[in-house]
Design an enzyme around this catalytic site. Structure first.
Site, PDB file in Angstrom:
ATOM      1  N   LYS A 118       0.862  -1.192   0.000  1.00 39.69           N
ATOM      2  CA  LYS A 118       0.000   0.000   0.000  1.00 39.69           C
ATOM      3  C   LYS A 118       0.896   1.240   0.000  1.00 39.69           C
ATOM      4  O   LYS A 118       0.792   2.106   0.880  1.00 39.69           O
ATOM      5  CB  LYS A 118      -0.904  -0.009   1.239  1.00 39.69           C
ATOM      6  CG  LYS A 118      -1.791  -1.229   1.371  1.00 39.69           C
ATOM      7  CD  LYS A 118      -2.983  -1.151   0.437  1.00 39.69           C
ATOM      8  CE  LYS A 118      -3.959  -2.288   0.695  1.00 39.69           C
ATOM      9  NZ  LYS A 118      -5.129  -2.220  -0.213  1.00 39.69           N
ATOM     10  N   HIS A 126       2.794  11.110   6.404  1.00 40.52           N
ATOM     11  CA  HIS A 126       2.810   9.889   7.218  1.00 40.52           C
ATOM     12  C   HIS A 126       4.190   9.663   7.836  1.00 40.52           C
ATOM     13  O   HIS A 126       4.314   9.457   9.049  1.00 40.52           O
ATOM     14  CB  HIS A 126       2.413   8.699   6.334  1.00 40.52           C
ATOM     15  CG  HIS A 126       2.484   7.380   7.032  1.00 40.52           C
ATOM     16  ND1 HIS A 126       1.416   6.863   7.741  1.00 40.52           N
ATOM     17  CD2 HIS A 126       3.489   6.476   7.149  1.00 40.52           C
ATOM     18  CE1 HIS A 126       1.768   5.690   8.257  1.00 40.52           C
ATOM     19  NE2 HIS A 126       3.018   5.436   7.915  1.00 40.52           N
ATOM     20  N   HIS A 129       5.324  12.589  10.279  1.00 37.42           N
ATOM     21  CA  HIS A 129       4.593  12.538  11.547  1.00 37.42           C
ATOM     22  C   HIS A 129       5.122  11.423  12.441  1.00 37.42           C
ATOM     23  O   HIS A 129       5.389  11.633  13.628  1.00 37.42           O
ATOM     24  CB  HIS A 129       3.102  12.352  11.261  1.00 37.42           C
ATOM     25  CG  HIS A 129       2.240  12.370  12.476  1.00 37.42           C
ATOM     26  ND1 HIS A 129       2.332  13.353  13.441  1.00 37.42           N
ATOM     27  CD2 HIS A 129       1.256  11.535  12.900  1.00 37.42           C
ATOM     28  CE1 HIS A 129       1.452  13.126  14.403  1.00 37.42           C
ATOM     29  NE2 HIS A 129       0.794  12.019  14.096  1.00 37.42           N
ATOM     30  N   LYS A 182     -15.652   7.435  10.415  1.00 44.24           N
ATOM     31  CA  LYS A 182     -14.493   7.476   9.518  1.00 44.24           C
ATOM     32  C   LYS A 182     -14.376   8.829   8.822  1.00 44.24           C
ATOM     33  O   LYS A 182     -13.299   9.414   8.728  1.00 44.24           O
ATOM     34  CB  LYS A 182     -14.600   6.366   8.476  1.00 44.24           C
ATOM     35  CG  LYS A 182     -13.492   6.435   7.424  1.00 44.24           C
ATOM     36  CD  LYS A 182     -13.785   5.561   6.225  1.00 44.24           C
ATOM     37  CE  LYS A 182     -12.718   5.757   5.147  1.00 44.24           C
ATOM     38  NZ  LYS A 182     -12.999   4.955   3.937  1.00 44.24           N
ATOM     39  N   THR A 186     -10.182  13.007   9.912  1.00 46.06           N
ATOM     40  CA  THR A 186      -9.222  14.064   9.570  1.00 46.06           C
ATOM     41  C   THR A 186      -9.617  15.392  10.204  1.00 46.06           C
ATOM     42  O   THR A 186      -8.768  16.131  10.720  1.00 46.06           O
ATOM     43  CB  THR A 186      -9.099  14.219   8.041  1.00 46.06           C
ATOM     44  OG1 THR A 186      -8.721  12.959   7.475  1.00 46.06           O
ATOM     45  CG2 THR A 186      -8.050  15.265   7.690  1.00 46.06           C
ATOM     46  N   GLN A 189      -8.672  15.305  13.790  1.00 47.07           N
ATOM     47  CA  GLN A 189      -7.236  15.505  13.973  1.00 47.07           C
ATOM     48  C   GLN A 189      -6.864  16.983  13.879  1.00 47.07           C
ATOM     49  O   GLN A 189      -6.046  17.479  14.664  1.00 47.07           O
ATOM     50  CB  GLN A 189      -6.469  14.681  12.944  1.00 47.07           C
ATOM     51  CG  GLN A 189      -6.484  13.184  13.241  1.00 47.07           C
ATOM     52  CD  GLN A 189      -5.860  12.377  12.122  1.00 47.07           C
ATOM     53  OE1 GLN A 189      -6.216  12.530  10.951  1.00 47.07           O
ATOM     54  NE2 GLN A 189      -4.941  11.501  12.457  1.00 47.07           N
TER      55      GLN A 189
END
Length: 250
Positions: A118, A126, A129, A182, A186, A189
């Site tokens: 993936k 990603h 962080h 879901k 974001t 966050q």
């Protein structure tokens, strides 16, 4: 000056283990996709279920323990000094050590992406962080392991309960229609980062002896995350709109 209360705690006495583990992580990020290029992707369904459930439970423990520890110690929301609550500060520091260690555990997020091929999930955001948080929290535990430092991990633990519980339940087909949160992850966050920045800077208005340099650094780092997450959110929205337009045109 290094906080004497955390001397002897696992991985904290020297920065070398944290830096070496981060280097190994970045090496895996670079070499892993090359290694997997001509190999079949692994499913890892049961491994992922176990991993995501475990991280969910760890995040829930940290959330509950941070709320309980700071409440019992009489922590203030506007500004909490490093040495105001005695044993209460030690209890908070112990939870924050688990928070630091959880950032090492979360390196597995990327490794699982690589093994499942993936690679589109392994974005700059990603990797930045994951790698930065592990190192930043080594610094936090060594210099500011209590007081004002409690707020961000409390919010982040709550977000991770939502996030990793979603990852866990999404592996069960019959549960997917119930995973309504879901679409809000974001946004949640981003709200977390903005609240953390606000809380951090509030210590400038209501000073309590917390190191100013740490406050400015944390706020600056959170701003970088806000920018990167907004960019990620906008890219996702563009992809969703494109899919909707393409679907309607067909």
């Amino acid at each position: 000056m290094v906080d004497p209360r955390v001397r002897g705690w696992l991985l904290l006495d020297s920065c070398t283990p944290t830096l070496v583990l981060t280097f190994i992580y970045l090496l895996i990020v670079y070499l892993g996709p090359k290694y997997m290029k001509n190999k079949m992707a692994y499913s890892l369904k049961n491994v992922l279920l176990l991993y995501n459930c475990s991280v969910t439970m760890l995040s829930f423990y940290m959330l509950v323990e941070l709320i309980s520890a700071t409440w019992s110690a009489g922590y203030k929301l506007k500004c909490q000094g490093l040495f105001e609550s005695g044993e209460g500060d030690i209890r908070v520091a112990k939870v924050l050590w688990w928070y630091y260690f959880s950032k090492l555990i979360e390196f597995l997020d990327t490794i699982f992406f690589i093994l499942r091929k993936k690679n589109n999930q392994i974005t700059f955001l990603h990797v930045y962080h994951h790698a930065s948080m592990f190192n930043i929290w080594w610094c936090v535990l060594n210099w500011i392991p209590s007081g004002q430092s409690f707020f961000g991990p409390t919010l982040n633990s709550f977000i991770h309960v939502l996030m990793y519980s979603y990852y866990s339940l999404s592996t069960i087909p019959s549960m997917q229609k119930y995973l309504w949160w879901k679409r809000y992850l974001t946004q949640a966050q981003l709200v977390q980062f903005i609240l953390t920045i606000t809380h951090t800077l509030s210590a400038l208005i209501f000073p309590c002896g917390f190191p100013l340099g740490c406050l400015f650094f944390q706020s600056s780092y959170m701003v970088t995350l806000v920018i990167l997450f907004i960019n990620f959110y906008m890219q996702v929205r563009k992809q969703v709109l494109f899919c909707m337009i393409t679907k309607n045109s067909n």
